[in-house]
Design a protein around this motif. Structure first.
Motif, PDB file in Angstrom:
ATOM      1  N   GLY A  53      19.891 -30.932 -14.524  1.00 51.48           N
ATOM      2  CA  GLY A  53      18.458 -30.705 -14.346  1.00 51.48           C
ATOM      3  C   GLY A  53      17.876 -29.853 -15.458  1.00 51.48           C
ATOM      4  N   CYS A  54      18.663 -28.914 -15.948  1.00 47.04           N
ATOM      5  CA  CYS A  54      18.225 -28.054 -17.048  1.00 47.04           C
ATOM      6  C   CYS A  54      18.970 -28.354 -18.351  1.00 47.04           C
ATOM      7  CB  CYS A  54      18.424 -26.580 -16.686  1.00 47.04           C
ATOM      8  SG  CYS A  54      17.381 -26.036 -15.309  1.00 47.04           S
ATOM      9  N   HIS A  55      20.255 -28.625 -18.244  1.00 57.84           N
ATOM     10  CA  HIS A  55      21.065 -28.950 -19.424  1.00 57.84           C
ATOM     11  C   HIS A  55      20.977 -30.459 -19.647  1.00 57.84           C
ATOM     12  CE1 HIS A  55      22.899 -24.911 -19.637  1.00 57.84           C
ATOM     13  NE2 HIS A  55      22.788 -24.942 -18.321  1.00 57.84           N
ATOM     14  N   LYS A  56      19.812 -30.909 -20.061  1.00 58.72           N
ATOM     15  CA  LYS A  56      19.482 -32.334 -20.116  1.00 58.72           C
ATOM     16  C   LYS A  56      20.294 -33.128 -21.146  1.00 58.72           C
ATOM     17  CE  LYS A  56      14.832 -31.530 -18.405  1.00 58.72           C
ATOM     18  NZ  LYS A  56      15.031 -31.959 -17.064  1.00 58.72           N
ATOM     19  N   LEU A  57      20.823 -32.485 -22.158  1.00 56.24           N
ATOM     20  CA  LEU A  57      21.534 -33.194 -23.221  1.00 56.24           C
ATOM     21  C   LEU A  57      23.020 -33.390 -22.937  1.00 56.24           C
ATOM     22  CD1 LEU A  57      19.948 -31.358 -26.293  1.00 56.24           C
ATOM     23  CD2 LEU A  57      19.205 -33.492 -25.212  1.00 56.24           C
ATOM     24  N   VAL A  58      23.514 -32.828 -21.840  1.00 52.72           N
ATOM     25  CA  VAL A  58      24.948 -32.801 -21.581  1.00 52.72           C
ATOM     26  C   VAL A  58      25.577 -34.195 -21.479  1.00 52.72           C
ATOM     27  CG1 VAL A  58      24.872 -32.644 -19.056  1.00 52.72           C
ATOM     28  CG2 VAL A  58      26.713 -31.534 -20.298  1.00 52.72           C
ATOM     29  N   LYS A  59      24.851 -35.177 -20.998  1.00 55.35           N
ATOM     30  CA  LYS A  59      25.412 -36.532 -20.843  1.00 55.35           C
ATOM     31  C   LYS A  59      25.221 -37.405 -22.078  1.00 55.35           C
ATOM     32  CE  LYS A  59      25.452 -37.282 -15.893  1.00 55.35           C
ATOM     33  NZ  LYS A  59      25.015 -38.170 -14.831  1.00 55.35           N
ATOM     34  N   THR A  60      24.353 -36.989 -22.993  1.00 53.27           N
ATOM     35  CA  THR A  60      24.028 -37.856 -24.121  1.00 53.27           C
ATOM     36  C   THR A  60      24.390 -37.288 -25.490  1.00 53.27           C
ATOM     37  OG1 THR A  60      21.783 -36.950 -24.199  1.00 53.27           O
ATOM     38  CG2 THR A  60      22.124 -38.963 -22.888  1.00 53.27           C
ATOM     39  N   ASN A  61      24.598 -35.989 -25.584  1.00 54.08           N
ATOM     40  CA  ASN A  61      24.850 -35.356 -26.884  1.00 54.08           C
ATOM     41  C   ASN A  61      26.199 -34.644 -26.915  1.00 54.08           C
ATOM     42  OD1 ASN A  61      22.166 -36.110 -27.151  1.00 54.08           O
ATOM     43  ND2 ASN A  61      21.575 -34.250 -28.202  1.00 54.08           N
ATOM     44  N   ALA A  62      26.652 -34.355 -28.111  1.00 56.23           N
ATOM     45  CA  ALA A  62      27.891 -33.596 -28.263  1.00 56.23           C
ATOM     46  C   ALA A  62      27.708 -32.188 -27.690  1.00 56.23           C
ATOM     47  CB  ALA A  62      28.294 -33.525 -29.729  1.00 56.23           C
ATOM     48  N   ARG A  63      26.566 -31.581 -27.944  1.00 58.25           N
ATOM     49  CA  ARG A  63      26.280 -30.237 -27.446  1.00 58.25           C
ATOM     50  C   ARG A  63      25.385 -30.326 -26.215  1.00 58.25           C
ATOM     51  NH1 ARG A  63      26.774 -25.639 -30.367  1.00 58.25           N
ATOM     52  NH2 ARG A  63      28.145 -25.861 -32.141  1.00 58.25           N
ATOM     53  N   ALA A  64      25.720 -29.545 -25.209  1.00 59.54           N
ATOM     54  CA  ALA A  64      24.929 -29.544 -23.981  1.00 59.54           C
ATOM     55  C   ALA A  64      23.605 -28.816 -24.198  1.00 59.54           C
ATOM     56  CB  ALA A  64      25.695 -28.878 -22.840  1.00 59.54           C
ATOM     57  N   GLY A  65      23.630 -27.813 -25.036  1.00 57.42           N
ATOM     58  CA  GLY A  65      22.441 -27.014 -25.297  1.00 57.42           C
ATOM     59  C   GLY A  65      22.166 -26.021 -24.181  1.00 57.42           C
ATOM     60  N   ILE A  66      21.571 -24.930 -24.549  1.00 57.94           N
ATOM     61  CA  ILE A  66      21.162 -23.924 -23.570  1.00 57.94           C
ATOM     62  C   ILE A  66      19.656 -24.085 -23.415  1.00 57.94           C
ATOM     63  CG2 ILE A  66      21.013 -21.460 -23.060  1.00 57.94           C
ATOM     64  CD1 ILE A  66      23.494 -21.073 -24.842  1.00 57.94           C
ATOM     65  N   PRO A  67      19.188 -24.354 -22.195  1.00 55.14           N
ATOM     66  CA  PRO A  67      17.749 -24.552 -22.003  1.00 55.14           C
ATOM     67  C   PRO A  67      16.947 -23.352 -22.497  1.00 55.14           C
ATOM     68  CG  PRO A  67      18.953 -25.075 -20.009  1.00 55.14           C
ATOM     69  CD  PRO A  67      19.928 -24.440 -20.952  1.00 55.14           C
ATOM     70  N   ASN A  68      15.774 -23.631 -23.015  1.00 54.23           N
ATOM     71  CA  ASN A  68      14.914 -22.563 -23.485  1.00 54.23           C
ATOM     72  C   ASN A  68      13.504 -22.812 -22.976  1.00 54.23           C
ATOM     73  OD1 ASN A  68      13.935 -20.298 -25.149  1.00 54.23           O
ATOM     74  ND2 ASN A  68      15.935 -20.496 -26.127  1.00 54.23           N
ATOM     75  N   ILE A  69      12.528 -22.225 -23.618  1.00 59.52           N
ATOM     76  CA  ILE A  69      11.171 -22.232 -23.058  1.00 59.52           C
ATOM     77  C   ILE A  69      10.592 -23.637 -22.876  1.00 59.52           C
ATOM     78  CG2 ILE A  69      10.662 -19.898 -23.826  1.00 59.52           C
ATOM     79  CD1 ILE A  69       8.919 -21.189 -26.066  1.00 59.52           C
TER      80      ILE A  69
END
Length: 170
Positions: A53-69
């Motif tokens: 829901g917040c870590h939107k890139l986790v299924k599509t990108n190498a990096r999950a990313g940390i949600p920000n503003i």
């Protein structure tokens, strides 16, 4: 003269080895304090969100990313509750200023790790590497599972994934 050269080389070698050790020891054991004491448990209970829901890139990108503003601001452009921590989020959103989250997981440059492969394709649960993060009331301060080759090999063997060196080392 020869003794000076040998001594200098030994000193430089010791310096390089200790620097490499320090960097890797710091990554696995250092505790990090985040700028906002984000409550994963409360967020999940109140919104029903999953990690994705917040870590939107986790299924599509190498990096999950940390949600920000950009993500937080969709709901937190104004106060919804009375939390001091939420107030900090709203302030960052209103000022259009990125939250300075601190990374606790470092993958060495010579390793290719993909969240897409692990979560999106292999369907591993986030808790395998990140622990019971969904029930945490404060952000993790250190790695749940150390980024070490043996931990990766153990997991690959457990889930019958490739242990070929070139699958991860590029």
């Amino acid at each position: 003269m020869r003794d000076i050269i040998i001594g200098s080389v030994a000193f430089l070698l010791a310096l390089v080895i200790s620097s490499v050790w320090f960097i890797h020891a710091r990554d696995a054991r250092s505790e990090v304090l985040q700028p906002i004491q984000f409550n994963h448990k409360l967020m999940i209970e109140k919104t029903g969100f999953t990690c994705m829901g917040c870590h939107k890139l986790v299924k599509t990108n190498a990096r999950a990313g940390i949600p920000n503003i950009e993500t937080c601001g969709m709901c937190h452009s104004q106060m919804m509750g009375k939390s001091n921590e939420e107030n900090k989020v709203v302030a960052y959103v209103r000022q259009n200023k990125q939250i300075p989250w601190r990374t606790i997981y470092y993958v060495p440059d010579y390793v290719y790790f993909s969240h897409r492969r692990h979560v999106g394709i292999a369907k591993l649960k986030c808790s395998v590497c990140h622990g019971a993060i969904a029930s945490m009331t404060t952000p993790p301060r250190k790695q749940f599972l150390a980024i070490k080759m043996q931990n990766c090999i153990d997991c690959h063997e457990k889930y019958k994934a490739s242990t070929d060196c070139y699958a991860c080392h590029r």
